[in-house]
Design an enzyme around this catalytic site. Structure first.
Site, PDB file in Angstrom:
ATOM      1  N   THR A   1      -1.816   5.420   2.497  1.00 42.61           N
ATOM      2  CA  THR A   1      -3.010   4.545   2.674  1.00 42.61           C
ATOM      3  C   THR A   1      -3.450   4.186   3.438  1.00 42.61           C
ATOM      4  O   THR A   1      -2.119   3.561   4.031  1.00 42.61           O
ATOM      5  CB  THR A   1      -3.187   3.471   1.014  1.00 42.61           C
ATOM      6  OG1 THR A   1      -3.081   4.327   0.124  1.00 42.61           O
ATOM      7  CG2 THR A   1      -4.452   3.437   0.262  1.00 42.61           C
TER       8      THR A   1
ATOM      9  N   LEU B   1       0.431  -1.111  -0.056  1.00 42.56           N
ATOM     10  CA  LEU B   1       0.284  -0.488  -0.247  1.00 42.56           C
ATOM     11  C   LEU B   1       0.912   0.938   0.392  1.00 42.56           C
ATOM     12  O   LEU B   1       2.051   1.430   0.687  1.00 42.56           O
ATOM     13  CB  LEU B   1      -0.844  -0.195   1.239  1.00 42.56           C
ATOM     14  CG  LEU B   1      -1.974  -1.095   1.130  1.00 42.56           C
ATOM     15  CD1 LEU B   1      -3.061  -0.727   2.571  1.00 42.56           C
ATOM     16  CD2 LEU B   1      -2.960  -1.046   0.664  1.00 42.56           C
ATOM     17  N   ASP B   2       0.519   2.091  -0.216  1.00 41.49           N
ATOM     18  CA  ASP B   2       1.107   3.270  -0.351  1.00 41.49           C
ATOM     19  C   ASP B   2       1.263   3.963   0.535  1.00 41.49           C
ATOM     20  O   ASP B   2       0.586   3.322   1.682  1.00 41.49           O
ATOM     21  CB  ASP B   2       0.495   4.950  -1.215  1.00 41.49           C
ATOM     22  CG  ASP B   2       0.146   4.034  -3.047  1.00 41.49           C
ATOM     23  OD1 ASP B   2       1.636   3.276  -3.527  1.00 41.49           O
ATOM     24  OD2 ASP B   2      -0.183   4.881  -3.447  1.00 41.49           O
ATOM     25  N   ARG B   3       2.957   4.483   1.118  1.00 40.90           N
ATOM     26  CA  ARG B   3       2.483   4.961   2.851  1.00 40.90           C
ATOM     27  C   ARG B   3       1.796   6.344   3.309  1.00 40.90           C
ATOM     28  O   ARG B   3       1.081   5.530   3.899  1.00 40.90           O
ATOM     29  CB  ARG B   3       4.070   6.268   2.500  1.00 40.90           C
ATOM     30  CG  ARG B   3       4.011   7.000   3.814  1.00 40.90           C
ATOM     31  CD  ARG B   3       5.260   7.785   4.096  1.00 40.90           C
ATOM     32  NE  ARG B   3       5.181   9.122   2.722  1.00 40.90           N
ATOM     33  CZ  ARG B   3       4.981  10.547   3.255  1.00 40.90           C
ATOM     34  NH1 ARG B   3       4.576  10.212   5.097  1.00 40.90           N
ATOM     35  NH2 ARG B   3       4.624  11.005   2.540  1.00 40.90           N
TER      36      ARG B   3
END
Length: 473
Positions: A178, A174-176
């Site tokens: 998110t 997951l993106d940081r």
């Protein structure tokens, strides 16, 4: 079951001076965490990176590599680090800044690290057994050590709580910024099993996002290819020569802006930006970096507090709506990729990252100014420029991985909706009804019909290798 929060130590012990540059990493234990003002902080410490040369580095000068790939330190720092032995190749000092990197080289970089703080919220446990931990990742915490983040990452926080020898193996990324469902394998066999399911696209993923404006009703399919424009800045755009990407969106709710303070919102005008906002269900059929964020921007409905893709100072008034070329088109307000990268590189340095949500009174002037940027001060030990703390609005974006499920029904894990996805105060909303009204079997069949039959598969994660890091990557 929840992970135990690490209490702040009574007093921070003094750290030993840095050792000579060696191939054995400097790696302080216990981790120098402490909690303060709702943030997890890391006391500055010395650390050595050891990284194998990447294919794109081969034949290039070492000084050029550090200047091009890493943005945390100025070029003058990297020049000095090479000349003074803080950066070594194969355990030996580098003869000059013009030395070229070869296949098989190991680059070491010892430096005094200053990590940005992250939220102090604990990593939630959705389910745990002998093979896998399903977590609810807090927004704003990166999965792997990367860039200025090292110990303030999911795997290092979990390692600190479970022991130095414990080796967490993330199966999805997951993106940081998110939040949401993530899978952490306890051993390689479990990681490979779930990764094979993700690669084979037998896992259904469902996200929820809060986006700008009134999103169209019905199922909206976006299948624009995505290209990485700048790995250094983390910028991705819709481009014809990019990787195949496909997402299905469905609006769950729309909250129009109030013309004046009204009883319907109990005066909670901060919750409703001027253009209103929509809560959107996102079903990615491929797994490209920033896929949901880029597709929503392309559709003209970026995530309202996205510091990159909803940033007018970077993309201009149009916010990259329907932009698919690297050069601006005549008669439009689109910026070129070069101009966008120049503007983006200033964010967090000369300027703070300001999304459209903040221009629309999502936060007041005080919170706008309370954002991470360079303070003008430097560290007494290493002369590194120091940053201010991030504002609350910078610790995450309105994007949440709500649910992951096996398409054959063998398993399913989901979290509750985050607070930002719920109706504003005083507004009754049929949000959950909208999420339940789609018959799962009908939706599954529709997604199967839309899925890419050739190419476009997700990139398999290699869980056998350590996260890549050569410097302040």
């Amino acid at each position: 079951m929840a992970l135990t929060t690490i209490e702040p130590p009574a007093a921070q012990p003094p750290f030993a001076p840095p050792p000579d540059v060696v191939t054995t990493p400097c790696d302080p234990w216990p981790r120098p965490y402490y909690l303060e003002d709702g943030l997890r902080r890391v006391a500055p410490y010395h650390f050595t990176y050891n990284t194998n040369a990447k294919e794109r580095w081969r034949g290039r000068e070492i000084f050029e590599i550090f200047c091009d790939e890493f943005r945390d330190r100025p070029a003058e720092y990297y020049k000095d680090a090479i000349e003074t032995g803080k950066i070594q190749v194969n355990g030996q000092p580098v003869p000059s800044t013009f030395a070229k990197i070869k296949n098989g080289d190991v680059i070491s970089h010892t430096l005094h690290r200053h990590e940005p703080p992250v939220t102090a919220k604990p990593i939630g446990i959705v389910r745990e057994d002998e093979n896998m931990i399903v977590i609810n990742k807090p927004a704003g915490v990166p999965v792997h050590p990367a860039g200025r983040y090292n110990y303030n990452s999911v795997i290092e926080i979990m390692r600190a709580e479970r022991g130095h020898q414990w080796n967490p193996l993330p199966c999805n990324r997951l993106d940081r910024l998110t939040s949401g469902v993530m899978f952490i394998a306890k051993h390689k066999k479990a990681a490979e099993k779930l990764t094979d399911q993700l690669v084979g696209r037998t896992v259904r993923k469902e996200y929820v996002a809060r986006v700008r404006g009134e999103f169209p009703e019905g199922d909206v399919l976006c299948e624009q290819p995505i290209l990485q424009i700048s790995p250094k800045l983390g910028l991705n755009r819709v481009r014809a020569n990019g990787k195949q990407a496909k997402t299905v969106f469905k609006r769950l709710a729309y909250y129009p802006p109030p013309s004046t303070t009204s009883p319907a919102t109990n005066g909670d005008t901060d919750a409703l930006p001027k253009q209103g906002y929509s809560i959107v269900r996102c079903l990615p059929l491929t797994g490209r970096t920033h896929q949901l964020r880029v597709h929503l921007q392309f559709l003209g409905h970026p995530i309202t507090n996205d510091p990159i893709y909803a940033n007018r100072r970077v993309f201009g008034p149009s916010l990259g709506n329907a932009s698919s070329t690297s050069e601006p088109q005549i008669g439009t307000t689109q910026y070129s990729d070069e101009d966008i990268m120049t503007r983006l590189s200033r964010m967090g340095k000369e300027e703070h990252a300001e999304a459209v949500a903040y221009e629309d009174e999502m936060v007041d002037e005080y919170n706008k100014k309370k954002a991470e940027k360079m303070t003008g001060e430097v560290c007494d030990i290493c002369q590194t420029p120091l940053y201010s703390d991030p504002g609350v609005h910078e610790l995450g974006i309105y994007l949440h991985a709500r649910k992951y499920a096996d398409k054959d029904g063998a398993w399913s894990y989901e979290t509750t909706l985050p607070e930002w996805a719920l109706p504003p105060k005083g507004v009754s909303g049929g949000l959950m009804k909208g999420m339940e009204e789609s018959d799962p079997e009908v939706l599954a069949r529709r997604l199967e019909e839309m899925e890419v039959k050739e190419g476009g598969t997700e990139e398999k994660l290699d869980t056998s290798k350590e996260p890549e890091a050569a410097g302040t990557a």
